[in-house]
Motif scaffolding. Structure first.
Motif, PDB file in Angstrom:
ATOM      1  N   HIS A 179       1.127  -1.106   0.370  1.00  0.00           N
ATOM      2  CA  HIS A 179       0.109   0.483   0.220  1.00  0.00           C
ATOM      3  C   HIS A 179       1.191   1.956  -0.288  1.00  0.00           C
ATOM      4  N   GLU A 183      -2.397   3.209   4.118  1.00  0.00           N
ATOM      5  CA  GLU A 183      -2.910   1.882   4.444  1.00  0.00           C
ATOM      6  C   GLU A 183      -4.260   1.007   4.215  1.00  0.00           C
ATOM      7  N   PHE A 184      -4.421   0.295   3.509  1.00  0.00           N
ATOM      8  CA  PHE A 184      -5.781  -0.419   3.490  1.00  0.00           C
ATOM      9  C   PHE A 184      -5.642  -1.725   4.930  1.00  0.00           C
ATOM     10  N   VAL A 191      -9.468   2.805   5.535  1.00  0.00           N
ATOM     11  CA  VAL A 191      -8.815   2.862   5.711  1.00  0.00           C
ATOM     12  C   VAL A 191      -8.155   3.854   7.559  1.00  0.00           C
ATOM     13  N   GLN A 224      -4.534   7.450  -3.380  1.00  0.00           N
ATOM     14  CA  GLN A 224      -4.041   5.970  -2.143  1.00  0.00           C
ATOM     15  C   GLN A 224      -3.428   4.895  -3.884  1.00  0.00           C
ATOM     16  N   THR A 226      -3.070   1.056  -3.864  1.00  0.00           N
ATOM     17  CA  THR A 226      -2.848  -0.769  -3.868  1.00  0.00           C
ATOM     18  C   THR A 226      -2.049  -1.442  -5.326  1.00  0.00           C
TER      19      THR A 226
END
Length: 659
Positions: A179, A183-184, A191, A224, A226
């Protein structure tokens, strides 16, 4: 193989075995797929074991079929273990029938042995599985980046330190994830908006973000990222990215290999979409908020055979399907973290709106017996009358320890099942005389249709003589009473019905859904639908591999009042709405039940329809018991002792005896 025109033809053992296998294949085709074979030769053949669902590609099968004549059509349906072939002449089909029956197919990529069994059919009639359009708001952009840029991104991904999330969520099956920006968190499916990661998004993604803006795909710049890396055979369960976590617009770049992503609408409509290598998937609006998306874990995908059709939905042309071996795939998924509550047009599946912005008056923790009765009528009795048919379709397997209790009772014992639901325990032990009772007339009707003895009553006042029962069971009922006094009364009624020496078994939901580091099935087990259940069940609202999280009550009320100091006493008494498959945050709460609106139920509806045209959401009241709470209630009742108390898959349970 044919013996027509001959008498007393002696068949070898091998021929007899082949005939038996062929007959078995005919039986399976007819029973499972309704395909009727014929005994006279035609141009059309059904090839058992030769389908996409059996791991056979179009190229493999076509290679052997063409040896016996001109193949006019070869129809291979998605995930079916058989195929249909039409030759230009009956003689050609007969040659294939005589020579291929019982023959092993060159396995190619398959490790298992595949034996073909052919039968004639009158004609080839395929089911209509086509769907020509993508979900609304979904866009697949081919060749979004160059091969050189892809190479740079893959080198960056491979060299980046990944966070192995196996410890956070085992169902990820070692899929590697990293991530950036935020951060997930897989423990709450959201989050931490107050804790951004240092460094932001990597510089190597700047060109991608510029293209997002230049092409007009975004209204904002993603913050964000991922990165996921999938080995062949890995996938991700169906989910909807948490509404409260991210804004509208999710962008997924596929690198290294192509794959098929499955999209599903709550009404059951499914669309399989090919994501080519270096393509960008854009999900906005309905496709982002309402449709679930996931990748089925498998090593081969069903795809269109023509390279020119790779970006079409897979079932556009079912006459041209084959298998495609998966490669190692890396995805870059970009999102924008949400800073306010979601106000999308799909409140029925929105964790922000379904939790806090109910159309009805918010349910309050009852402060009197009258309030408790009204709450239970609205959020227990009325709801179960509405969902009886769907509820019954999901309740067919008796719990082992309840079965053990019933089977240990002496033959001829008279037993009452208090709150019997659809009656799944009424027929467990045929040597007992068991009667059931339930407040729901719709559930009682289902029991009567199954020829069980049942009557309608309130669990607080049972219309039966005292001391008449040898045993009583109350499974997942007492937790629906909304005050401690009413829960105590319900247990006292069970004790009243028992004769001296009679035993009772009581189950209630536990606050503690994890015990000795083992999570209950409620937290870990995904819904598996049967064909009967399929027409009722809606897709759970999840992000990645878990269900959605619950929004913090205090934080919400602060936002709603637009002031940090306007929390009044009435708001604090609101019952929170629980998010399914997550840990309980409150003992008194409402638990959602999702089903499709407009579905004909097994019971007569007594309430006006609620929800939208696609989904109806019902809320059931629960008081989940903390450790020791059930025992304490029982200890306050005279003439009764606890024989055994235990924890069983997220439930607190007691076996009691009257003396």
């Amino acid at each position: 193989m044919a013996a027509s025109g001959c008498r007393n033809v002696k068949l070898s053992k091998g021929q007899k075995k082949l005939l038996r296998k062929q007959a078995k294949a005919q039986h399976i085709l007819l029973k499972q797929d309704g395909i009727a074979t014929v005994s006279v030769p035609t141009k059309h053949l059904v090839v058992a074991n030769g389908g996409l669902g059996n791991g056979v590609s179009r190229e493999q099968l076509n290679e052997v079929l063409q040896k016996f004549g001109t193949v006019e059509t070869l129809l291979m349906l998605p995930h079916k273990p058989h195929a249909f072939v039409t030759y230009s002449a009956i003689q050609e089909a007969t040659e294939a029938y005589n020579n291929l029956n019982g023959q092993n197919l060159n396995s190619g990529e398959n490790t298992k042995l595949i034996t073909l069994y052919l039968n004639f059919v009158e004609d080839v009639v395929s089911e209509d599985v086509s769907h020509s359009s993508l979900p609304p708001g979904l866009l697949v952009v081919e060749d979004f980046i160059s091969a050189e840029y892809e190479k740079r991104l893959l080198i960056f991904a491979d060299g980046s330190p990944y966070a192995t999330v196996e410890n956070a969520q085992r169902s990820l099956k070692h899929r590697r994830v990293k991530h950036y920006g935020y951060e997930f968190r897989y423990d709450n499916n959201n989050v931490d908006k107050d804790k951004p990661l240092p460094g932001g998004l990597p510089e190597i993604c700047d060109d991608i973000l510029e293209q997002f803006i230049k092409k007009g795909y975004v209204k904002f710049k993603p913050d964000q990222l991922t990165i996921n890396q999938y080995e062949p055979g890995q996938g991700i369960p169906p989910h909807i990215d948490t509404h409260s976590a991210f804004e509208d617009g999710i962008f997924c770049l596929s690198l290294g290999a192509e794959t098929v992503m499955d999209f599903k609408h709550p009404n059951g409509l499914s669309v399989a979409v090919m994501l080519p290598r270096r393509s960008l998937l854009v999900m906005t609006g309905e496709s982002r908020y309402l449709w679930s998306h996931g990748i089925t874990p498998r090593k081969f995908d069903v795809v269109t055979a023509s390279e020119m059709q790779k970006t079409r939905t897979i079932t556009d042309d079912i006459s041209n399907l084959t298998l495609n071996k998966r490669g190692a795939r890396t995805s870059f998924t970009f999102r924008r973290v949400r800073t306010r509550l979601c106000d999308c047009a799909y409140p029925e599946v929105c964790d922000s709106q379904s939790t806090w912005e109910c159309k009805d008056t918010p349910a309050l923790v009852p402060s009197s017996d009258g309030d408790a009765s009204k709450l239970e009528h609205k959020y227990v009795h009325d709801v179960y009358d509405e969902i009886a048919g769907h509820f019954s379709s999901t309740r067919h397997t008796p719990w082992p320890k309840v079965t053990e209790f019933l089977k240990a009772l002496p033959a001829g014992a008279f037993v009452a099942d208090v709150g019997c639901g659809n009656g799944k325990y009424l027929g467990v032990n045929k040597n007992l005389f068991v009667v059931g009772c339930d407040h729901s007339k719709s559930l009682a009707h289902i029991c009567r249709e199954r020829n069980f003895e049942v009557f309608i009553c309130d669990g607080l006042l049972m219309p039966m003589r005292s001391g008449v029962c040898d045993a009583c069971i109350s499974i997942a009922v007492v937790h629906h009473f909304s005050t401690e006094a009413r829960r105590l009364t319900a247990i006292k009624e069970i004790v009243r019905l028992l004769r001296p020496g009679g035993k009772g078994l009581i189950y209630v939901w536990a606050m503690e859904q994890e015990r000795d580091n083992i999570k209950s099935k409620y937290l870990t087990e995904r819904k598996r639908t049967t064909k009967t259940q399929e027409k009722y069940t809606t897709m759970p609202i999840v992000n990645e591999d878990q269900d959605v999280n619950q929004v913090d009550l205090a934080h919400f009320n602060q936002l709603k009042d637009n002031s940090k100091d306007k929390m009044n006493e009435k708001d604090s008494a609101k019952l929170p709405v629980h998010m399914n498959r997550t840990s309980f945050e409150s003992q008194d709460l409402l638990v959602p039940w999702h089903l499709k609106a407009g579905v004909k139920m097994d019971s007569v509806s007594s309430l006006p329809p609620r929800g939208t045209k696609d989904i109806t959401v019902f809320h059931r009241y629960y008081h989940v018991f903390s450790a020791g709470e059930l025992e304490n209630l029982c200890h306050s009742i005279p003439n009764m002792r606890i024989i055994k108390s235990y924890y069983d898959q997220g439930n607190w349970c007691v076996i009691i005896e009257k003396y």
